[in-house]
Scaffold this motif. Structure first.
Motif, short mmCIF file in Angstrom:
data_model
loop_
_atom_site.label_atom_id
_atom_site.label_comp_id
_atom_site.label_asym_id
_atom_site.label_seq_id
_atom_site.Cartn_x
_atom_site.Cartn_y
_atom_site.Cartn_z
N LYS A 246 37.37 26.35 -16.20
CA LYS A 246 37.12 26.45 -14.76
C LYS A 246 36.25 27.68 -14.49
CE LYS A 246 40.68 26.77 -11.58
NZ LYS A 246 41.62 26.04 -10.72
N THR A 250 33.30 25.14 -9.71
CA THR A 250 34.67 24.63 -9.55
C THR A 250 35.65 25.78 -9.34
OG1 THR A 250 34.06 22.80 -10.96
CG2 THR A 250 36.39 23.05 -10.50
N THR A 254 38.11 25.91 -6.12
CA THR A 254 39.58 26.01 -6.14
C THR A 254 40.06 27.34 -5.55
OG1 THR A 254 39.70 26.82 -8.42
CG2 THR A 254 39.79 24.44 -8.12
N LYS A 297 35.03 17.33 -12.49
CA LYS A 297 34.76 18.19 -11.34
C LYS A 297 35.27 17.58 -10.04
CE LYS A 297 30.59 20.73 -12.65
NZ LYS A 297 30.41 21.85 -11.73
N VAL A 300 39.34 17.64 -8.51
CA VAL A 300 39.91 18.89 -7.98
C VAL A 300 40.29 18.81 -6.49
CG1 VAL A 300 39.10 21.22 -7.42
CG2 VAL A 300 38.76 20.32 -9.69
N LYS A 394 39.43 23.09 -15.34
CA LYS A 394 39.05 22.22 -14.22
C LYS A 394 39.93 20.98 -14.14
CE LYS A 394 33.99 22.67 -14.11
NZ LYS A 394 33.67 23.14 -15.44
N HIS A 406 45.97 22.15 -9.19
CA HIS A 406 44.60 22.68 -9.21
C HIS A 406 44.42 23.97 -8.41
CE1 HIS A 406 42.24 19.55 -11.25
NE2 HIS A 406 43.07 18.68 -10.75
#
Ligand code: NAD
Length: 437
Positions: A246, A250, A254, A297, A300, A394, A406
């Motif tokens: 990650k 991304t 998050t 991707k 998430v 990710k 996530h």
């Protein structure tokens, strides 16, 4: 306080086996060498810089993580790895173009000593790549045996105590679970039969796990996250983690999405695009490899925003992810995000994020942390999926009947509470009533 988990002490050297000596791996290796020499700081690494609050806020106890749990030291790490190109680690780092030539020059003797072993590679799984440093074998089982032989030789030559393996190879084409992945018996038969359902990455994972070595996947392809290898990991007591580091866009997603959801702001659309010019970008320019990345991707937001619980806010969210291969940028990726938000009474707003990041600079500390924490997990007797390491990935691997977590902040709490659990310290719930009683 509860009883601390029994953890075998750190003794001797830890071998870190990296599959693929490309941008991420060479930046990790050169970084560790530079830090050892005092030339740079391990910025971005929880194992090297992170602290852990213990007990109540009034106690003022926040030791370094490395003082709470026994982690291998940077001086005790030995790197080895495979690649389809013959370049040594110094030449590969130069090709990757991430680190300054002046820094690499200072590390040259150590980097030149790391020469990749011939790889298990089949172009069917990574269409945009081809290279000369490749093993030949009578079938996939034979190739797996050759990887095991490399691992054992590396251990003996360097007098290693323990090892971990991290797949830092290119993203393979999209694959789904098939009958060959259903059990270890089916998987081993498929290896003998050269079944196309077994890509190169699974051969390395099988080799490592059969030897009881922790295995982590830094890329999004299907590898150890199949029932056969989970079964094998239980038999050999091997920890597993993944997948897809990650970093970059991304990571930011998050960080931002949990904040928007916390305030119950709606999201109508999230458009993410990137330009990237390194070899990873070139591989991802192939639609089949991109599909693997895209799936990783895109999932998430669904999990963080929970549209099933908040249909008014997130049900119709349009989420688009693009990666454009643009050679002039090299490893210095640029990501743009446009977020169409909805506030009180349905009034629209927009948030734009432009992240000029460095892919491998963000990835390297994660590879180091994952390797050191996987070694800790093994010494603590943990095996199978290490959900507490979701923080780094990710697409966190998870038990089949659970949804993955996530949200970066929940992931961090889970990771830190796991460390407190190892140390026999109270878990932190953040309730905090006792301060006001
Ligand atoms: N850099 C990041 O921020 C980031 C984030 C998440 C995931 N990843 C993933 O990590 C992986 C590595 O990224 P990178 O930027 O270092 O890419 P890279 O192209 O620079 O390096 C990958 C290396 O793997 C080698 N390789 C491919 N197949 C192999 C095989 N079967 N055996 C041995 N070597 C093999 C390639 O020759 C190459 O040298 C990619 O899959 C990428 O998608 C990177």
């Amino acid at each position: 306080m509860s009883k601390p988990v029994e953890i075998a002490p750190v003794r001797g050297s830890l071998g870190i086996l990296l599959v693929g000596l490309g941008a991420v791996s060479t930046t990790t290796i050169a970084g560790v060498f530079a830090i050892r020499k005092g030339l740079a700081k391990p910025i971005g690494s929880l194992t090297q810089m992170g602290t852990l609050r213990l007990g109540k806020r009034t106690e003022g106890r926040s030791p370094k993580i490395s003082d709470v749990v026994p982690l291998a030291g940077l001086d005790d790490i030995v790197f080895g790895g495979w690649d389809i190109f013959e370049e040594d680690c110094y030449a590969a780092a130069k090709t990757a173009g991430v680190l300054e030539p002046a820094l690499l020059e200072q590390l040259r003797p150590e980097l030149e000593k790391i020469r990749p072993w011939p790889a298990v590679f089949d172009q069917r799984y990574v269409k945009r790549l081809d290279g000369p440093n490749v093993k030949k074998g009578k079938n996939k089982k034979d190739l797996a045996d050759q990887v095991v032989a490399d691992i054992r030789k590396f251990k003996a030559d360097n007098n290693l105590d323990r090892m971990v393996m991290v797949w830092c190879g290119s993203t393979e084409i999209f694959a789904v679970e098939s009958p060959a992945h259903a059990s270890i018996a089916a998987f081993e038969a498929a290896l003998e039969q050269d079944d196309p359902a077994i890509p190169s990455s699974m051969i390395y994972a099988y080799a490592a796990i059969s030897e009881g070595i922790p295995y982590a996947n830094a890329a999004p392809n299907l590898t150890a996250d199949i029932p056969a290898l989970v079964e094998l990991a239980a038999n050999t007591q091997s920890p597993l983690a993944g997948k897809d580091l990650k970093t970059g866009q991304t990571l930011i997603k998050t960080i931002i999405a949990p904040g928007l959801k916390a305030r119950l702001l709606g999201v109508e659309g999230w458009y993410s695009t990137n330009i990237l010019g390194n070899r990873d970008g070139e591989v991802l320019d192939d639609p089949e490899s991109f599909k693997t990345k895209e799936e990783s991707k895109k999932s998430v937001l669904d999990y963080i925003l929970q549209p099933q619980l908040y249909p008014d806010l997130y049900e119709d969210l349009c989420h688009v992810v693009r990666i454009n291969y643009y050679p002039p940028r090299g490893d210095n990726k640029e990501g743009w995000d446009n977020i169409d938000l909805v506030g009180w009474l349905g009034y629209p707003m927009q948030l734009k994020i432009n992240f000029l990041c460095r892919d491998s600079i963000l990835a390297a500390p994660i590879v180091l942390d994952v390797a050191l924490f996987m070694d800790l997990a093994k010494r603590a007797g943990m095996h199978g999926v290490q959900e507490w390491l979701s923080f780094y990935f990710k697409s966190p691997v998870h038990a089949p009947d659970l949804y993955p977590e996530h949200d970066l902040f929940i992931q961090l709490m889970k990771l830190k509470n796991t460390l407190r659990f190892f140390a026999g310290e109270d878990l932190i719930t953040h309730l905090g009533r006792e301060y006001y009683d």
